[in-house]
Write a protein that holds these residues in place. Structure first.
Motif, PDB file in Angstrom:
ATOM      1  N   UNK A   1       0.816  -1.219   0.000  1.00  0.00           N
ATOM      2  CA  UNK A   1       0.000   0.000   0.000  1.00  0.00           C
ATOM      3  C   UNK A   1       0.838   1.252   0.000  1.00  0.00           C
ATOM      4  N   UNK A   2       1.861   1.238   0.827  1.00  0.00           N
ATOM      5  CA  UNK A   2       2.645   2.456   1.014  1.00  0.00           C
ATOM      6  C   UNK A   2       3.470   2.789  -0.223  1.00  0.00           C
ATOM      7  N   UNK A   3       3.624   1.792  -1.105  1.00  0.00           N
ATOM      8  CA  UNK A   3       4.484   2.013  -2.277  1.00  0.00           C
ATOM      9  C   UNK A   3       3.707   2.539  -3.477  1.00  0.00           C
ATOM     10  N   UNK A   4       2.391   2.624  -3.339  1.00  0.00           N
ATOM     11  CA  UNK A   4       1.590   3.018  -4.497  1.00  0.00           C
ATOM     12  C   UNK A   4       1.628   4.526  -4.705  1.00  0.00           C
ATOM     13  N   UNK A   5       1.619   4.914  -5.990  1.00  0.00           N
ATOM     14  CA  UNK A   5       1.460   6.328  -6.332  1.00  0.00           C
ATOM     15  C   UNK A   5       0.107   6.475  -7.011  1.00  0.00           C
ATOM     16  N   UNK A   6      -0.889   6.823  -6.214  1.00  0.00           N
ATOM     17  CA  UNK A   6      -2.256   6.874  -6.761  1.00  0.00           C
ATOM     18  C   UNK A   6      -2.447   8.036  -7.714  1.00  0.00           C
ATOM     19  N   UNK A   7      -1.596   9.038  -7.618  1.00  0.00           N
ATOM     20  CA  UNK A   7      -1.719  10.170  -8.545  1.00  0.00           C
ATOM     21  C   UNK A   7      -1.296   9.761  -9.952  1.00  0.00           C
ATOM     22  N   UNK A   8      -0.503   8.711 -10.043  1.00  0.00           N
ATOM     23  CA  UNK A   8      -0.041   8.236 -11.354  1.00  0.00           C
ATOM     24  C   UNK A   8      -0.877   7.048 -11.836  1.00  0.00           C
ATOM     25  N   UNK A   9      -1.860   6.617 -11.037  1.00  0.00           N
ATOM     26  CA  UNK A   9      -2.663   5.438 -11.385  1.00  0.00           C
ATOM     27  C   UNK A   9      -3.416   5.687 -12.693  1.00  0.00           C
TER      28      UNK A   9
END
Lengths: 438, 438
Positions: free
Chosen positions: B227-235
């Motif tokens: 979870x902590x490694x995700x970049x949701x702005x780039x999803x």
């Protein structure tokens, strides 16, 4: 926003409950809906207007050095017992008891609370002057709420409060606020004229109400046409200099202005006949110096240069933000609907696609819309042209960008200025530049 | 803002009534003052944080196509009688009687009101989906308000409500909102992890709470480090495409995450040992699909493609905006004070004039300050350097621009990054570019 997707239902019929034009038009244009007597929900277009007004008010308060805070809507009764107003305030105060049987109230105004906050933070004359304001919902339990947001019960107000070390400083603060108010109303695109108002036991001449001229106003007003010719945004005042503020104030008050209650025929006779204006006005603001009324009654003091404690001088300065939405419409509409001043309009322009589904029309409209979707309302509905014209006039966008099949084929659109009805044909590529703010 | 003029009184001592670190720091840094049990006034710096958070929340709601409205704080009891919740809701509902003996309440949430507003405006399935939200003050009469704004009574919440024609559409709306929430919290600079929450009688898996990781959190949490490694702005998600939304949701839910209440040891064993994270969390958001609960109980329907009326499917989506101010501080502070994430900080940087009155120091500081007075706090007080360092650390500005006599003479300033403590010396001319947002 695409109108087909917008939460913006216009009404064709005049709502029966609306007695005045702004109330009718706010309901018909989908700006608000009543949720209880004198209480309104603001729909997206209405909220945009409310926010545009708030932002102009905020900028002018900030420019004079006022600092924005946000006090809560509910207040403890104890605070009002300290000032002595809890028992004095009538049934318009909404009194509340919480689960622990503590007395609260929904704030109708904030003199007590701001005085208390001030006393916790400011201890020395060196920290004066202080001007604090907030833009917050208030409640007054009007016995007969009516006229839509013009006399609602839950209403949005900007209220500022000043603390000064001396009467002279308080006068300077009052004059700075006067200039900020003149600038604010001019930016809002309305004519608001300050009129001397009652000061009660405080005395003096430091109380002014601001009235927007509108034929449906609640008060008769008499004023010198000189007022309407002033450009307060260009007024040269050194607001750090008491003498400069004094000259501004003297010039401003040299123009006669009075409500019918305060009208003075002898003074009126001195206004040249061709400069005499009579009309009606709606009160949208009030500025008021009241000295040490609250700092004394609540026992609030700061230390002076001589080490002695003293009670600061105060004033309060209100603008009815939600009321202004109605007042601006009262001042600016015609038989077809609202005529929004540029600065407060919910959208800069409506794009009217006269033939939705036509490839050329759709393409021109989509390209225009894509260039500034936040500030344009795109009427992409499958409605007849007549319906779109009527709704755009009703909603009062400053400009309409009219896209028909003939123009779209030729690369042109028609621009209609709502305030004048003027129409011009321009190349598609020039349309947005032509409607840009001056 | 010049600190000498700011309505911003820091406290040296820890206030006795504050039990948790965010409450202590918010009082000490001059962000809020309590005005009654669980009710707070927001001082200028606190209001700036509240507004920064609100604006990020707003932008992400707008981006998913939600439309902002503003419902009033007070609601008629009748509306809640229609849904059956008026009697069911406990003593946390603040019940009010007005001067005409009509029952009102201070809204703790807005399902009933938004459903009623929706029913007045939307008549056909063609106008679906609709997602409406507002950012407004709510009231819950907590029996023991505490922890400052973390469990206050008057609190600011963003609550959104969706209306869809079918379960599948409602699922798509839910997933769009999930992505918007992940983006929102990432932009706020905090780690917020969605955890499956109870759905009650509705069933299904469409209920998630968002918890910010903080050692003082109220709930234990177990989650996959993925979870902590995700970049949701780039999803990369095509939010118009149900399949793309489904893939995003599947990926997101593939990471194990649960509060201690819902923790499943069997599933936990499947998470690789080096990816298992345990901690504590503070709930700051909740998204919830509840189907036709309110549209049925309140008798609200729209016309379907077949001409038959049907009850739309609903969900609600909350973010505790005022609570977030406290939660962010719980997640981001050290022994010296707050460490504001860049995006929510009240000021970008503080300029520390280490020798106010020294011509070179004053001149450098004034020039820096003049370049961006809205986003800089200028500590121009006649205090010792130690006091200024301590106050800047306490207030948590992302950067400190330290101006001392030696540097000022040489044309340099020192920049201190609050989050890392790193200090670098740079030419005066480069200072503002170095602290500009990435």
């Amino acid at each position: 926003m695409r109108l087909s997707r917008a939460f913006l239902a216009t009404l064709k019929e005049n709502p029966a409950e609306a007695q005045i034009v702004s109330h009718r038009l706010m309901l018909r244009a989908g700006l608000v809906r009543q949720t209880a007597a004198g209480i309104y929900a603001w729909l997206p277009a209405g909220l945009r207007v409310l926010r545009n007004i708030s932002q102009i008010v905020r900028e002018e308060q900030d420019a004079l050095g006022a600092q924005e805070v946000l006090m809560p809507t509910l207040q403890p009764a104890d605070l009002w017992k300290r000032s002595g107003r809890y028992d004095a305030y009538g049934p318009e105060m909404l009194r509340i008891r919480d689960r622990h049987e503590r007395d609260l109230l929904y704030g109708p105004t904030n003199e007590e609370m701001i005085t208390d906050l001030f006393s916790q933070a400011v201890k020395s004359y060196r920290e004066l002057p202080q001007v604090l304001y907030h833009i917050q919902w208030k409640f007054r339990d009007e016995v007969r709420p009516r006229f839509g947001v013009m006399r609602g019960r839950e209403f949005l107000m900007k209220d500022a409060y000043s603390f000064d070390a001396s009467y002279d400083d308080a006068v300077a603060t009052y004059r700075r606020m006067m200039l900020a108010y003149l600038r604010t109303f001019q930016r809002l695109g309305v004519k608001a004229i300050p009129m001397v108002a009652d000061t009660g036991p405080i005395g003096g001449d430091l109380s002014h109400e601001f009235l927007i001229l509108a034929p449906t106003g609640e008060s008769g007003v008499f004023f010198d046409a000189g007022f309407e010719e002033q450009d307060w945004l260009a007024e040269q005042v050194d607001t750090d200099d008491h003498a400069s503020l004094g000259r501004f104030f003297e010039r401003m008050t040299s123009f006669y202005a009075a409500t019918d209650e305060k009208h003075d025929e002898a003074a009126w006779d001195h206004v040249p006949a061709d400069r005499r204006r009579e009309g009606r006005g709606i009160e949208v603001g009030h500025i008021f110096y009241f000295g040490r009324k609250y700092t004394e009654s609540m026992g609030v003091s700061v230390t002076g240069p001589d080490g002695e404690a003293f009670h600061p001088e105060m004033g309060s300065y209100g603008i009815g933000v939600s009321r202004l939405v109605g007042a601006i419409i009262e001042a600016s509409h015609d038989d077809n609907g609202i005529i929004w001043p540029d600065e407060v309009a919910p959208y800069r322009a409506a794009i009217l696609n006269l033939k939705a589904g036509d490839a050329a029309c759709d393409s021109v409209c989509e390209a225009l819309y894509a260039s500034d979707p936040d500030n344009l309302l795109y009427d992409d509905r499958g409605e007849r042209a007549g319906v779109k014209f009527a709704d755009a006039d009703l909603m009062g966008h400053p400009w309409q960008i009219i896209v028909g099949p003939r123009g779209a084929a030729a690369g042109t659109v028609e621009l209609k200025r709502r305030s004048t009805g003027e129409r011009i044909e321009v190349p598609v590529a020039d349309a947005l530049a032509r409607i840009a703010k001056a």
